[in-house]
Motif scaffolding. Structure first.
Motif, PDB file in Angstrom:
ATOM      1  N   VAL A  31       6.905 -13.240  -2.111  1.00 31.11           N
ATOM      2  CA  VAL A  31       8.057 -12.514  -2.668  1.00 31.11           C
ATOM      3  C   VAL A  31       7.683 -11.139  -3.181  1.00 31.11           C
ATOM      4  N   ASP A  32       6.406 -10.876  -3.290  1.00 30.31           N
ATOM      5  CA  ASP A  32       6.020  -9.546  -3.785  1.00 30.31           C
ATOM      6  C   ASP A  32       4.571  -9.285  -3.403  1.00 30.31           C
ATOM      7  N   VAL A  33       4.294  -8.098  -2.855  1.00 29.88           N
ATOM      8  CA  VAL A  33       2.920  -7.682  -2.573  1.00 29.88           C
ATOM      9  C   VAL A  33       2.732  -6.292  -3.146  1.00 29.88           C
ATOM     10  N   GLU A  34       1.768  -6.171  -4.037  1.00 31.19           N
ATOM     11  CA  GLU A  34       1.473  -4.877  -4.636  1.00 31.19           C
ATOM     12  C   GLU A  34       0.036  -4.575  -4.218  1.00 31.19           C
ATOM     13  N   ARG A  35      -0.137  -3.429  -3.538  1.00 28.28           N
ATOM     14  CA  ARG A  35      -1.412  -3.191  -2.871  1.00 28.28           C
ATOM     15  C   ARG A  35      -1.727  -1.702  -2.907  1.00 28.28           C
ATOM     16  N   GLY A  36      -2.982  -1.362  -3.155  1.00 27.81           N
ATOM     17  CA  GLY A  36      -3.395   0.032  -3.095  1.00 27.81           C
ATOM     18  C   GLY A  36      -4.792   0.118  -2.506  1.00 27.81           C
ATOM     19  N   THR A  37      -5.087   1.237  -1.869  1.00 22.58           N
ATOM     20  CA  THR A  37      -6.452   1.444  -1.385  1.00 22.58           C
ATOM     21  C   THR A  37      -7.139   2.370  -2.383  1.00 22.58           C
ATOM     22  N   THR A  38      -8.001   1.771  -3.234  1.00 22.80           N
ATOM     23  CA  THR A  38      -8.676   2.569  -4.266  1.00 22.80           C
ATOM     24  C   THR A  38     -10.172   2.347  -4.158  1.00 22.80           C
ATOM     25  N   ALA A  39     -10.912   3.450  -4.291  1.00 19.74           N
ATOM     26  CA  ALA A  39     -12.377   3.409  -4.226  1.00 19.74           C
ATOM     27  C   ALA A  39     -12.855   2.697  -2.969  1.00 19.74           C
ATOM     28  N   GLY A  40     -12.102   2.840  -1.885  1.00 20.10           N
ATOM     29  CA  GLY A  40     -12.531   2.276  -0.611  1.00 20.10           C
ATOM     30  C   GLY A  40     -12.178   0.806  -0.411  1.00 20.10           C
ATOM     31  N   PHE A  41     -11.451   0.224  -1.345  1.00 19.67           N
ATOM     32  CA  PHE A  41     -11.076  -1.186  -1.223  1.00 19.67           C
ATOM     33  C   PHE A  41      -9.556  -1.325  -1.166  1.00 19.67           C
ATOM     34  N   ALA A  42      -9.093  -2.407  -0.527  1.00 12.31           N
ATOM     35  CA  ALA A  42      -7.689  -2.794  -0.622  1.00 12.31           C
ATOM     36  C   ALA A  42      -7.579  -3.743  -1.815  1.00 12.31           C
ATOM     37  N   ARG A  43      -6.976  -3.268  -2.892  1.00 12.26           N
ATOM     38  CA  ARG A  43      -6.849  -4.093  -4.104  1.00 12.26           C
ATOM     39  C   ARG A  43      -5.389  -4.372  -4.364  1.00 12.26           C
ATOM     40  N   GLY A  44      -5.097  -5.528  -4.958  1.00  6.81           N
ATOM     41  CA  GLY A  44      -3.714  -5.788  -5.297  1.00  6.81           C
ATOM     42  C   GLY A  44      -3.466  -7.222  -5.703  1.00  6.81           C
ATOM     43  N   ASN A  45      -2.175  -7.538  -5.753  1.00 11.70           N
ATOM     44  CA  ASN A  45      -1.725  -8.875  -6.122  1.00 11.70           C
ATOM     45  C   ASN A  45      -0.572  -9.264  -5.216  1.00 11.70           C
ATOM     46  N   ALA A  46      -0.496 -10.541  -4.892  1.00 16.29           N
ATOM     47  CA  ALA A  46       0.644 -11.056  -4.126  1.00 16.29           C
ATOM     48  C   ALA A  46       1.238 -12.232  -4.887  1.00 16.29           C
TER      49      ALA A  46
END
Lengths: 362, 362
Positions: free
Chosen positions: A246-261
């Motif tokens: 129902v929700d994916v929050e994702r960013g590419t920071t410092a070379g990684f795909a970080r986030g929460n689903a």
């Protein structure tokens, strides 16, 4: 026992590797394309078990570093795949005899196939983790004192570098910032080790396991049985949740795909936190499972593994928890890959719900 | 004509180099300490003119990369100074015969002295700029097609890297991010070139010029004449402003010391904009002088050069504009080091006030 790796089995192998990749390690479709192309051009690769490996072999691991989100858009060429192996060659002073996988993952189990094919070298039926982890030093060989450097990396533009560092964490730090500057994905070769060291430090038979998991999914589909249950059985794990993304929050920071689903299911919501790989699965009331054990997201119907960059609103998924290689549960290993390392003030929760603190660590 | 570089002349040489360093290139006091220590341990260094250099010599430039603000606090050891030269040795396959300075500056004219002493090699009476610039590719050898890579760098912890890049801008980009990660200062060796290439691409007699400028300052002080006037005469420049430093705004970003300084004088205020080196000097009504010509800040009484990290409120200073090596005024060079490259939408203003656009560029 050695076996031949041919284009026809690459899809199953990549799918199984993506299961063990726990959301990271790259997209299996992309990974399979790369390996199939290399096998078509250079012929099959011989896969060699650790038990057949001579003590004096010279083994190198080959992998892609970067954000999986970027890997999908910036496919490496075969030239790029072999460039770091050649760059490292001069530093080592004797010929590389075997290629190994650093981790299990859709791309990082197939890039070494492409490298082995292009270089005409055998590939080990083994890998450095038995799963995927986001950082370079997070391999069992680090726990055995095997140094990542000399480590070579190369980008698609033709830039290469060879690092020699004081420890594997510094290899990660320097390679990571260079990787980000070079476009967020590079090809690596490193962790040079003898056959004797590889037999001790790697996870045995993991390519065979990937192939078996991937085949098991297809066979269950064909037999109209539950392919997710086949994966659970193959891994000795358990299904911990079923629901809809129902929700994916994702960013590419410092070379990684970080986030929460967030996944909504019957009576509860599960949140998955990831850095390339899934690290923590929690309900609204508690923790289900954490790194280093495996958190795997599969399509609810087909059991197709879903990578963290592939998570989309509306997907119906099932979440599996499975045991990692037991060596990841030592106190030293937990300091390297446990929840605390990633900034979560939590003890490790094993796949079966056992809470692990420094007293209970293996 | 070759000459011997002994500890007694290092102070004057470093002071003169800091004048040409235009605010960057490191603190001359720190630079002199390093060189004196190396000369005391290893004996004098022979300085060789470009006219005596054999065509088949193998010349390497040695330099420190990083924010001068950090260099002051993190002194390199002799081990660190020679580490990149040794790391590069294997890549080159034949012995280095001469060391050269990449730029003129308080540290970057003295680090190569320390390297030459420790390696037992002659040092060229030359450098790659005739001044200092903040980025690695900004040397005259780049304009002659000489590649920065293979380029080696090392930190004080014992980490080293060797880069092989597609152009000198990529060498800068990858080395810079690694430098920042490694603590904002590293030692470099690169720009391997033949004696014939060095003779064509380097600025001749620049160590002699540094020594002469530094000595001229001391002699003028002793003779109770104006040492600032002595510097102006030596450089063929002009004094453009005198006043008091009333504001310094400075940050270390992306591995550089960037900022602005305001100097209040009779009837006007001058603002200096810098990135390690001074790039633009402007009054409230117009531009005085810009990169690539030299903007030099000296103590108003003693003519001691003041680096950008040494600028402090209340200092009484005089600002000198002086011509750069004429090769910096070609259209190609201005694209690399002119105001536009640094983000200033301005034509180059020469030291004498001439405005230079693409039509008037040399």
């Amino acid at each position: 026992m050695s076996w031949q790796l041919t284009p026809s089995i690459v899809g199953d192998l990549a799918r199984g590797a993506a299961v063990l990749g726990t959301g990271g390690g790259g997209d299996p479709y992309i990974g399979a394309l790369l390996a199939r192309q290399a096998l078509a051009v250079h012929g099959p690769v011989t896969v060699v078990g650790l038990d057949e490996l001579p003590d004096d072999a010279l083994v190198l691991t080959v992998a892609m570093m970067g954000a999986p989100t970027v890997m999908v858009e910036k496919l490496p060429s075969l030239d790029e795949v072999v460039a770091p192996v050649h760059a490292l060659g001069a530093s080592l002073g004797r010929p590389v005899t075997h290629i190994a996988c650093a981790e299990a993952g859709g791309v990082n189990s197939t890039i070494p196939i492409a490298a082995a094919a292009a270089l005409g070298l055998p590939l080990l039926d083994a890998d450095g983790m038995g799963r995927a982890f986001p950082e370079l030093q997070m391999v069992l060989p680090t726990l055995y004192g095997i140094t990542a450097s000399p480590l070579a990396f190369a980008d698609e533009k033709g830039n290469t570098a060879v690092l020699s560092t004081i420890d594997n964490t510094w290899t990660e730090r320097i390679a990571r910032v260079a990787c980000v500057e070079m476009g967020c994905s590079v090809m690596l070769a490193g962790f040079a080790m003898s056959g004797a060291s590889a037999r001790e430090a790697l996870v045995p038979a993991s390519l065979s396991a990937c192939l078996s998991i991937g085949r098991g999914i297809v066979e269950a589909r064909e037999a109209k049985t539950d392919p997710v249950a086949a994966v659970v059985a193959a891994l000795g794990g358990r299904e911990v949740f079923e629901g809809k993304v129902v929700d994916v929050e994702r960013g590419t920071t410092a070379g990684f795909a970080r986030g929460n689903a967030r996944i909504e299911g019957r009576g509860d919501t599960v949140t998955l936190s990831f850095q390339n790989e899934h690290l923590i699965a929690r309900t609204t009331t508690g923790i289900l499972v954490t790194t280093p054990d495996l958190i795997i997201v599969l399509d609810a119907e087909t059991a197709e593994p879903i990578t963290t960059e592939g998570l989309r609103y509306g997907q119906r998924v099932r979440v599996i928890a499975a045991p990692s290689d037991e060596r990841w549960h030592s106190a030293e290993a937990l300091a390297m890959v446990g929840p605390g390392y990633f900034g979560y003030d939590l003890p490790s929760h094993r796949f079966d719900g056992t809470i692990e603190n420094s007293e209970t660590a293996a």
